[in-house]
Design an enzyme around this catalytic site. Structure first.
Site, PDB file in Angstrom:
ATOM      1  N   SER A   1       6.521   1.089  -1.352  1.00 38.57           N
ATOM      2  CA  SER A   1       7.753   1.733  -1.815  1.00 38.57           C
ATOM      3  C   SER A   1       8.698   0.724  -2.458  1.00 38.57           C
ATOM      4  CB  SER A   1       8.456   2.430  -0.646  1.00 38.57           C
ATOM      5  OG  SER A   1       8.564   1.564   0.470  1.00 38.57           O
TER       6      SER A   1
ATOM      7  N   ASP B   1       1.474  -2.965   3.104  1.00 38.35           N
ATOM      8  CA  ASP B   1       0.729  -1.944   2.369  1.00 38.35           C
ATOM      9  C   ASP B   1      -0.263  -2.579   1.403  1.00 38.35           C
ATOM     10  OD1 ASP B   1       1.332   0.610   3.172  1.00 38.35           O
ATOM     11  OD2 ASP B   1       3.068   0.819   1.868  1.00 38.35           O
TER      12      ASP B   1
ATOM     13  N   GLU C   1       2.716  11.225   7.283  1.00 35.97           N
ATOM     14  CA  GLU C   1       3.872  11.421   6.407  1.00 35.97           C
ATOM     15  C   GLU C   1       3.924  12.833   5.844  1.00 35.97           C
ATOM     16  OE1 GLU C   1       6.051   9.648   2.377  1.00 35.97           O
ATOM     17  OE2 GLU C   1       4.302   8.629   3.205  1.00 35.97           O
TER      18      GLU C   1
END
Length: 285
Positions: free
Chosen positions: A64, A102, A201
């Protein structure tokens, strides 16, 4: 507190120094299944890691950062170089939380061997404790491959932002029976393959509860359910640094207003020559 600070007089920066608290380990996180909920936030910089570390069990260096730091339209353009640079910064700024990084789009999907090569680079260059990969049953072989070779893997099911083009958007997942079953099967597959934790999520709440009950590793929710084994948010969302607040985010501060007002006050002082004042300039000896 997991971190104390010393002031570098040359730079006036606060540098973290280790306190007698050990960093959390992957087995310690796994053992929290069904216990005290895990606290997880994203971090991308040394300073944010310093501030969040005393309060978090896990710091996620999320892809992100593509949107939050670089202003990219999605996570897809994020590179392995970006993740390694920011991951190393977060590790340097923390002493207590487990740091997970990530794996960016394109760095692991093609084959387990490619995933290992990418993940090994991340682990070597950052000092992180593990990596996070999106995907369910299709990634189970890769999760097992990495786990068997000493690389802890956190899974990610439900709304998977790297697959936004295939999903058709960022809407909640698991609303149809077929999708509900598929996501549940995805979670079971990567848990059985060795994932030490799973992020769920953007899934409907009954599905999040079912996933948590179905797998033996901790399930960390984001837009899921309070019944998960932990929660994660993008720190900048939680701090109110952006105008838009996603439905699943609770704002704990309004930092955008604080920063804007401080910048406005500074600009006013500069333009009126009120800054710098006598306290901010150096007199001759």
């Amino acid at each position: 507190m997991s971190t104390t600070y010393t002031i570098d007089t040359a730079t006036s920066r606060a540098n973290p120094t280790p306190a007698p608290m050990k960093r959390l380990t992957v087995p310690a996180v796994r053992a929290r299944k069904g216990g005290e909920p895990l606290v997880m936030l994203t971090a991308y910089t040394v300073r944010m890691a310093q501030l969040l570390d005393p309060h978090c069990d896990i710091l996620l260096v999320g892809d992100s950062l593509g949107q939050v730091i670089y202003g990219l339209p999605s996570t897809l353009p994020v590179s392995l170089d970006m993740m390694c640079a920011h991951g190393a910064a977060v590790v340097r700024g923390s002493y207590h939380a487990l740091v997970v990084i990530d794996m960016p789009f394109g760095s692991y999907e093609a084959a387990p061997e490619l995933a290992f090569e990418s993940a090994a680079r991340v682990m070597k260059e950052t000092g992180a404790a593990g990596v996070k990969m999106e995907g369910g049953e299709a990634m189970a072989e890769t999760v097992a491959f990495l786990s068997a070779r000493g690389i802890p893997v956190m899974g990610h099911v439900g709304l998977t932002p790297q697959s936004v083009n295939a999903l058709g958007g960022y809407g909640a997942r698991g609303r149809t029976n077929a999708e509900h079953v598929r996501i549940l099967d995805d979670a079971r597959a990567i848990a059985e393959a060795g994932a030490f934790a799973i992020v769920a999520e953007g899934v409907v709440e009954p599905l999040a509860r079912e996933i948590s009950a179905a797998v033996s590793c901790p399930v960390i929710g984001i837009g899921a359910s309070a019944d998960c084994d932990g929660q994660v948010l993008v720190a900048e969302d939680m701090l109110g640094l952006f105008e838009r607040t996603p439905r699943f985010v609770k704002r704990y501060a309004d930092m955008a207003t604080v920063v804007s007002e401080a910048a406005a006050a500074y600009a006013s002082d500069v333009r009126s020559r009120a800054f710098p004042g006598p306290e901010q300039v150096y007199a001759p000896k």
